[in-house]
Design an enzyme around this catalytic site. Structure first.
Site, short mmCIF file in Angstrom:
data_model
loop_
_atom_site.label_atom_id
_atom_site.label_comp_id
_atom_site.label_asym_id
_atom_site.label_seq_id
_atom_site.Cartn_x
_atom_site.Cartn_y
_atom_site.Cartn_z
N GLY A 13 47.73 45.80 53.00
CA GLY A 13 47.54 44.51 53.64
C GLY A 13 47.78 44.51 55.14
O GLY A 13 48.11 43.46 55.71
N LYS A 66 34.27 39.08 33.97
CA LYS A 66 34.34 38.79 35.41
C LYS A 66 34.07 37.31 35.69
O LYS A 66 34.65 36.72 36.60
CB LYS A 66 33.31 39.66 36.14
CG LYS A 66 33.57 39.75 37.62
CD LYS A 66 32.57 40.66 38.29
CE LYS A 66 33.02 41.04 39.67
NZ LYS A 66 33.90 42.18 39.71
N MET A 91 39.75 45.98 46.48
CA MET A 91 38.97 47.07 45.91
C MET A 91 38.25 46.67 44.62
O MET A 91 38.38 47.32 43.58
CB MET A 91 39.88 48.28 45.68
CG MET A 91 40.44 48.84 46.97
SD MET A 91 39.11 49.18 48.16
CE MET A 91 40.02 49.91 49.49
N ARG A 92 37.51 45.56 44.71
CA ARG A 92 36.83 45.04 43.53
C ARG A 92 35.55 44.35 43.99
O ARG A 92 35.52 43.76 45.07
CB ARG A 92 37.78 44.02 42.87
CG ARG A 92 37.45 43.61 41.49
CD ARG A 92 38.66 42.93 40.87
NE ARG A 92 39.71 43.89 40.57
CZ ARG A 92 39.70 44.70 39.51
NH1 ARG A 92 38.73 44.64 38.63
NH2 ARG A 92 40.68 45.55 39.32
N LEU A 93 34.52 44.46 43.17
CA LEU A 93 33.25 43.82 43.55
C LEU A 93 33.35 42.31 43.34
O LEU A 93 33.97 41.85 42.38
CB LEU A 93 32.11 44.36 42.69
CG LEU A 93 31.57 45.73 43.08
CD1 LEU A 93 30.52 46.18 42.06
CD2 LEU A 93 30.98 45.71 44.47
N ILE A 94 32.74 41.56 44.24
CA ILE A 94 32.68 40.11 44.08
C ILE A 94 31.46 39.78 43.22
O ILE A 94 30.38 40.35 43.39
CB ILE A 94 32.58 39.44 45.47
CG1 ILE A 94 33.80 39.77 46.34
CG2 ILE A 94 32.40 37.93 45.34
CD1 ILE A 94 35.13 39.24 45.84
N HIS A 110 35.14 47.46 56.36
CA HIS A 110 35.01 48.79 55.77
C HIS A 110 35.18 49.85 56.88
O HIS A 110 34.60 49.70 57.95
CB HIS A 110 33.64 48.94 55.09
CG HIS A 110 33.50 50.22 54.35
ND1 HIS A 110 34.17 50.48 53.16
CD2 HIS A 110 32.82 51.36 54.65
CE1 HIS A 110 33.87 51.69 52.76
NE2 HIS A 110 33.07 52.25 53.64
#
Ligand code: GAR
Length: 189
Positions: A13, A66, A91-94, A110
């Site tokens: 963070g 999801k 670290m997760r797809l939206i 990124h």
């Protein structure tokens, strides 16, 4: 009126911290209203406690899919009048629920000059490829991994790729912290 931000983070963070600091100093005309994490061990939780910012842990495994995971998050974001979702090492797809609710309002950072080196360990990917042109990209989020319209990029040329990776990472992170703040400033203020 200050814009209300939600920061999504899975780890240390440090980018979230830079944004929190900039909001507190009035550099970004916004409040970090909530921090959302998918990782109960993330250091970002300690930062949230110290900063007195609400932090919610959403463990994806607790949800059937999801869709229901993101619907639950969306309920909270709506209740808090969140306008922007800022991914900072999330670290997760939206998925479609949040993408539909927040068109062009979800940002990601990124550590590469996208479209080069998408996904995990982008800095290591560049070093392993003997590529001394590193960088940072801020982009709108779509359904892909580190894809989506690019907003800002900054190139970082590393003279010596044999430096310890931690040193190279520190150089990239310090550019990230500045670039995320100036980009949010431009978009929000
Ligand atoms: C940052 O370097 C960010 O660019 C990267 O994760 C790190 C999080 O650091 N994100 C990605 O690789 C997204 N694909 P932080 O938790 O200290 O902000």
């Amino acid at each position: 009126m200050k814009a209300q931000l939600a920061i999504f983070a899975s780890g240390n963070g440090s980018n979230a911290q830079a944004i929190i600091d900039a909001c507190k100093q009035g550099i970004i005309n916004a409040d970090v209203a909530i921090i959302i994490t998918d990782n109960p061990n993330a250091f970002i939780i300690k930062r949230a406690v110290k900063e007195n910012i609400e932090c919610k842990i959403f463990k994806p495994k607790v949800f059937t899919d999801k869709l229901s995971y993101e619907k639950e998050i969306l309920k909270l974001l709506t209740a808090l009048n969140i306008e922007w979702i800022v991914l900072a090492g999330y670290m997760r797809l939206i998925g479609t629920v949040l993408l539909t609710a927040y068109p062009k309002k979800i940002l990601n950072i990124h550590p590469s000059l996208l479209p080069k080196y998408k996904g995990l360990n982008a800095i290591k990917q560049a070093i392993d490829n003997n590529d001394n042109e590193l960088g940072v990209t801020i982009h709108y989020v779509d359904e892909g991994v580190d894809t989506g319209e690019i907003i800002e990029q900054e190139k970082i040329t590393i003279e010596d790729l044999n430096l310890p990776i931690e040193e190279i990472e520190a150089m990239v992170h310090s550019v990230e912290h500045k670039l995320y703040v100036t980009t949010l400033q431009k978009l929000i203020n």
